[in-house]
Design an enzyme around this catalytic site. Sequence first.
Site, PDB file in Angstrom:
ATOM      1  N   ASP A  12     -57.763  45.842  17.983  1.00  0.00           N
ATOM      2  CA  ASP A  12     -59.542  45.818  17.873  1.00  0.00           C
ATOM      3  C   ASP A  12     -60.080  47.097  18.303  1.00  0.00           C
ATOM      4  O   ASP A  12     -61.088  47.816  18.600  1.00  0.00           O
ATOM      5  CB  ASP A  12     -60.140  45.059  19.414  1.00  0.00           C
ATOM      6  CG  ASP A  12     -59.549  43.696  18.554  1.00  0.00           C
ATOM      7  OD1 ASP A  12     -59.384  43.588  17.201  1.00  0.00           O
ATOM      8  OD2 ASP A  12     -59.471  42.844  20.054  1.00  0.00           O
ATOM      9  N   LYS A  15     -60.114  49.584  13.654  1.00  0.00           N
ATOM     10  CA  LYS A  15     -59.359  50.324  12.662  1.00  0.00           C
ATOM     11  C   LYS A  15     -60.375  49.954  10.833  1.00  0.00           C
ATOM     12  O   LYS A  15     -59.887  50.477   9.839  1.00  0.00           O
ATOM     13  CB  LYS A  15     -58.025  49.590  12.127  1.00  0.00           C
ATOM     14  CG  LYS A  15     -56.935  50.238  14.064  1.00  0.00           C
ATOM     15  CD  LYS A  15     -55.895  49.119  14.091  1.00  0.00           C
ATOM     16  CE  LYS A  15     -56.316  47.544  13.749  1.00  0.00           C
ATOM     17  NZ  LYS A  15     -56.764  47.023  15.194  1.00  0.00           N
ATOM     18  N   GLY A  39     -58.090  40.918  13.149  1.00  0.00           N
ATOM     19  CA  GLY A  39     -59.419  40.887  12.809  1.00  0.00           C
ATOM     20  C   GLY A  39     -59.942  41.604  12.720  1.00  0.00           C
ATOM     21  O   GLY A  39     -60.279  42.740  13.553  1.00  0.00           O
ATOM     22  N   HIS A  40     -60.360  42.241  11.074  1.00  0.00           N
ATOM     23  CA  HIS A  40     -60.944  43.911  10.901  1.00  0.00           C
ATOM     24  C   HIS A  40     -62.071  43.556  10.533  1.00  0.00           C
ATOM     25  O   HIS A  40     -62.625  42.785   9.488  1.00  0.00           O
ATOM     26  CB  HIS A  40     -59.361  44.735  10.140  1.00  0.00           C
ATOM     27  CG  HIS A  40     -58.807  44.552  10.912  1.00  0.00           C
ATOM     28  ND1 HIS A  40     -57.613  45.284   9.765  1.00  0.00           N
ATOM     29  CD2 HIS A  40     -58.039  44.813  12.129  1.00  0.00           C
ATOM     30  CE1 HIS A  40     -56.044  45.474  10.959  1.00  0.00           C
ATOM     31  NE2 HIS A  40     -56.157  44.889  11.655  1.00  0.00           N
ATOM     32  N   GLN A 223     -52.971  45.317  15.070  1.00  0.00           N
ATOM     33  CA  GLN A 223     -52.619  45.035  16.515  1.00  0.00           C
ATOM     34  C   GLN A 223     -53.011  46.997  16.900  1.00  0.00           C
ATOM     35  O   GLN A 223     -53.470  47.562  16.664  1.00  0.00           O
ATOM     36  CB  GLN A 223     -51.585  44.576  16.581  1.00  0.00           C
ATOM     37  CG  GLN A 223     -52.141  42.909  16.679  1.00  0.00           C
ATOM     38  CD  GLN A 223     -51.188  42.875  15.149  1.00  0.00           C
ATOM     39  OE1 GLN A 223     -50.325  42.857  14.651  1.00  0.00           O
ATOM     40  NE2 GLN A 223     -52.432  41.632  14.747  1.00  0.00           N
TER      41      GLN A 223
HETATM   42  P1  GDP Z   1     -59.994  46.119  14.747  1.00  0.00           P
HETATM   43  O1  GDP Z   1     -59.476  45.273  15.045  1.00  0.00           O
HETATM   44  O2  GDP Z   1     -59.316  47.653  14.692  1.00  0.00           O
HETATM   45  O3  GDP Z   1     -60.249  46.843  13.286  1.00  0.00           O
HETATM   46  O4  GDP Z   1     -61.266  46.426  15.464  1.00  0.00           O
HETATM   47  P2  GDP Z   1     -62.350  44.789  15.748  1.00  0.00           P
HETATM   48  O5  GDP Z   1     -62.923  44.681  13.445  1.00  0.00           O
HETATM   49  O6  GDP Z   1     -61.411  43.603  15.691  1.00  0.00           O
HETATM   50  O7  GDP Z   1     -62.591  45.227  16.470  1.00  0.00           O
HETATM   51  C1  GDP Z   1     -64.255  46.204  16.241  1.00  0.00           C
HETATM   52  C2  GDP Z   1     -65.364  45.713  16.725  1.00  0.00           C
HETATM   53  O8  GDP Z   1     -66.020  47.354  16.988  1.00  0.00           O
HETATM   54  C3  GDP Z   1     -66.586  44.893  15.890  1.00  0.00           C
HETATM   55  O9  GDP Z   1     -66.640  44.548  15.918  1.00  0.00           O
HETATM   56  C4  GDP Z   1     -67.300  46.515  14.747  1.00  0.00           C
HETATM   57  O10 GDP Z   1     -67.741  46.367  14.408  1.00  0.00           O
HETATM   58  C5  GDP Z   1     -67.270  47.357  15.600  1.00  0.00           C
HETATM   59  N1  GDP Z   1     -67.131  49.197  16.043  1.00  0.00           N
HETATM   60  C6  GDP Z   1     -66.385  49.500  15.502  1.00  0.00           C
HETATM   61  N2  GDP Z   1     -67.001  50.762  15.157  1.00  0.00           N
HETATM   62  C7  GDP Z   1     -67.768  51.005  16.545  1.00  0.00           C
HETATM   63  C8  GDP Z   1     -68.594  51.845  16.711  1.00  0.00           C
HETATM   64  O11 GDP Z   1     -68.730  53.297  16.737  1.00  0.00           O
HETATM   65  N3  GDP Z   1     -69.602  51.495  17.634  1.00  0.00           N
HETATM   66  C9  GDP Z   1     -69.642  50.220  18.036  1.00  0.00           C
HETATM   67  N4  GDP Z   1     -71.215  49.975  18.977  1.00  0.00           N
HETATM   68  N5  GDP Z   1     -69.221  49.039  17.528  1.00  0.00           N
HETATM   69  C10 GDP Z   1     -67.651  49.472  16.942  1.00  0.00           C
HETATM   70  P1  IMO Z   2     -56.468  43.461  15.531  1.00  0.00           P
HETATM   71  O1  IMO Z   2     -55.577  44.073  14.236  1.00  0.00           O
HETATM   72  C1  IMO Z   2     -55.755  42.525  19.798  1.00  0.00           C
HETATM   73  C2  IMO Z   2     -53.068  40.615  20.728  1.00  0.00           C
HETATM   74  C3  IMO Z   2     -52.881  39.006  21.624  1.00  0.00           C
HETATM   75  C4  IMO Z   2     -52.210  38.177  22.472  1.00  0.00           C
HETATM   76  C5  IMO Z   2     -50.903  39.316  21.723  1.00  0.00           C
HETATM   77  C6  IMO Z   2     -50.178  38.620  21.167  1.00  0.00           C
HETATM   78  O2  IMO Z   2     -57.736  42.857  15.374  1.00  0.00           O
HETATM   79  O3  IMO Z   2     -56.343  44.917  16.556  1.00  0.00           O
HETATM   80  P2  IMO Z   2     -50.085  37.275  18.733  1.00  0.00           P
HETATM   81  O4  IMO Z   2     -50.838  36.403  17.584  1.00  0.00           O
HETATM   82  O5  IMO Z   2     -49.975  38.059  17.997  1.00  0.00           O
HETATM   83  O6  IMO Z   2     -48.594  36.184  18.564  1.00  0.00           O
HETATM   84  O7  IMO Z   2     -50.606  37.600  20.298  1.00  0.00           O
HETATM   85  O8  IMO Z   2     -51.669  40.024  20.797  1.00  0.00           O
HETATM   86  N1  IMO Z   2     -53.369  40.316  19.808  1.00  0.00           N
HETATM   87  C7  IMO Z   2     -54.025  41.309  19.617  1.00  0.00           C
HETATM   88  N2  IMO Z   2     -55.336  41.686  19.943  1.00  0.00           N
HETATM   89  N3  IMO Z   2     -56.348  42.201  17.965  1.00  0.00           N
HETATM   90  C8  IMO Z   2     -55.208  42.313  17.560  1.00  0.00           C
HETATM   91  O9  IMO Z   2     -55.244  42.867  15.768  1.00  0.00           O
HETATM   92  C9  IMO Z   2     -54.632  41.221  17.387  1.00  0.00           C
HETATM   93  N4  IMO Z   2     -52.922  40.583  17.320  1.00  0.00           N
HETATM   94  C10 IMO Z   2     -52.997  39.945  18.281  1.00  0.00           C
HETATM   95  O10 IMO Z   2     -54.038  38.554  21.737  1.00  0.00           O
HETATM   96  O11 IMO Z   2     -52.299  38.792  23.672  1.00  0.00           O
HETATM   97 MG    MG Z   3     -59.294  43.131  15.937  1.00  0.00          MG
END
Ligand code: GDP
Ligand code: IMO
Ligand code: MG
Length: 422
Positions: A12, A15, A39-40, A223
């Site tokens: 998270d 990416k 979840g991207h 991840q």
């Molecule tokens: P990913 O899994 O690495 O793609 O990241 P996620 O989408 O799960 O989580 C990143 C969260 O931070 C999302 O809700 C984005 O909309 C938000 N986000 C990304 N970059 C920024 C930033 O620079 N500032 C803020 N406030 N939110 C951001």
């Molecule tokens: P993105 O790509 C954050 C965490 C889960 C748990 C562990 C194992 O959005 O960054 P799993 O379901 O893979 O067997 O869970 O890994 N986890 C993540 N945490 N971002 C993710 O993906 C994750 N994918 C798995 O919360 O701790």
């Molecule tokens: Mg994510």
Amino acid sequence: MVNLLLGLQWGDEGKGKIVDVLTKNYDIIARFQGGPNAGHTLIFDGNKHVLHTIPSGIFHKKAINIVGNGVVIDPVIFKKEIDNLSGYNIDFNKKLLISRKAHVILPTHRLLDAASETAKGKAKIGSTLKGIGPTYMDKTGRNGFRIGDFELDNWKEKYQQLTQKHLNMLRCYNADIQFDLDELEKEFFEGVKTLKKLQFIDSEFYIQQALKEEQTILAEGAQGSLLDIDFGTYPFVTSSNTTAAGACTGLGVAPNKIGKGFGIFKAYVTRVGSGPFPTELFDDNGKRMAKVGHEFGATTGRPRRCGWLDLVALKYAVEINGITELAMMKADVLSGFKTLKVAVKYNYKGQEISHFPYNIEPENVTPIYKEVKGWQEDITNINEYDQLPETLKDYIKMIEDYVKVPVKIVSVGPDRKQTIFR
Ligand code: GDP
Ligand code: IMO
Ligand code: MG
């Protein structure tokens, strides 16, 4: 050349946002591991999209998006993702290609995930319950069901055999998991129908051909490095190699074809699920990060745990992945903190160390912090590096001096446009 984009913390990091921003420079965007545990999030033109299996380059006209052999695919979630994008006029048949060698998450894999977690009780991983662990177990146990199997006449037989095995396994768990298999299978077969409308390819050949034609490829990690099955905080990890090497095995690309490595990290740290987290905060500072940063999981909605930036862990991830440039995300969330702490060493069983050790549980590791000045300004509308507050630039310089890799991107908000290149 294949460039990599990887999360350096516990996932998270942002990416999806950066893949979307960089896609204009690439012919192909490819996911190489993980599955719908990811979840991207992408935000542009006032809309928010969360992608789980589909690569984050899908909104761009030109790029081809590949789901590589190292990915695990749940047809049910996949169908939902496709349906959610129906208003965007995307030619999925041309732009979204699926590896025949990718493994399929069956409904019973999800049940086994739930049973395993329930049986573990307090020691649970805190998995996303998407069936990731059991699917990779079937892959390495050589029992898996692959996308290419859907092209067999008797694929339903193969599906049923594996499902039957899972039902038997479920009985071995000390967990009372309620389910309606007919219901689950109905949505699974619907998902398969949608999936089968797409092109299944031998993605390793496709990618090799693209490389011969000098096309540019960006491998999108899911991840983060600290969730890597080998190098993460085992057993509180995911079941794939989230680090650079995963892109080689998950796409069929040789190490000598890898070019740049973009490392994505937050200006602080978050973690969702169980497991050790040395710099975790339980005070108002942590609550403030969670609130301002809207730190709730994009896949499960669970609150993310928050803490100070950990340079010991960041350097570990940078080195294991061969990161060549960094993107620092969510700098805006730290605006207004008078002082910030960053972990620069660990006290490990009474000794000062600067590497990431085997055990990082609280009884073994206490972070040693350096305190620095924070920045007070709202930075969400800044679009040039030079205009950023001096204290933020100092924070970045401190990181660069520590990990020895330049920060080339600073993200100051969730929108595609809130991205500063240096
Ligand atoms: P990913 O899994 O690495 O793609 O990241 P996620 O989408 O799960 O989580 C990143 C969260 O931070 C999302 O809700 C984005 O909309 C938000 N986000 C990304 N970059 C920024 C930033 O620079 N500032 C803020 N406030 N939110 C951001
Ligand atoms: P993105 O790509 C954050 C965490 C889960 C748990 C562990 C194992 O959005 O960054 P799993 O379901 O893979 O067997 O869970 O890994 N986890 C993540 N945490 N971002 C993710 O993906 C994750 N994918 C798995 O919360 O701790
Ligand atoms: Mg994510």
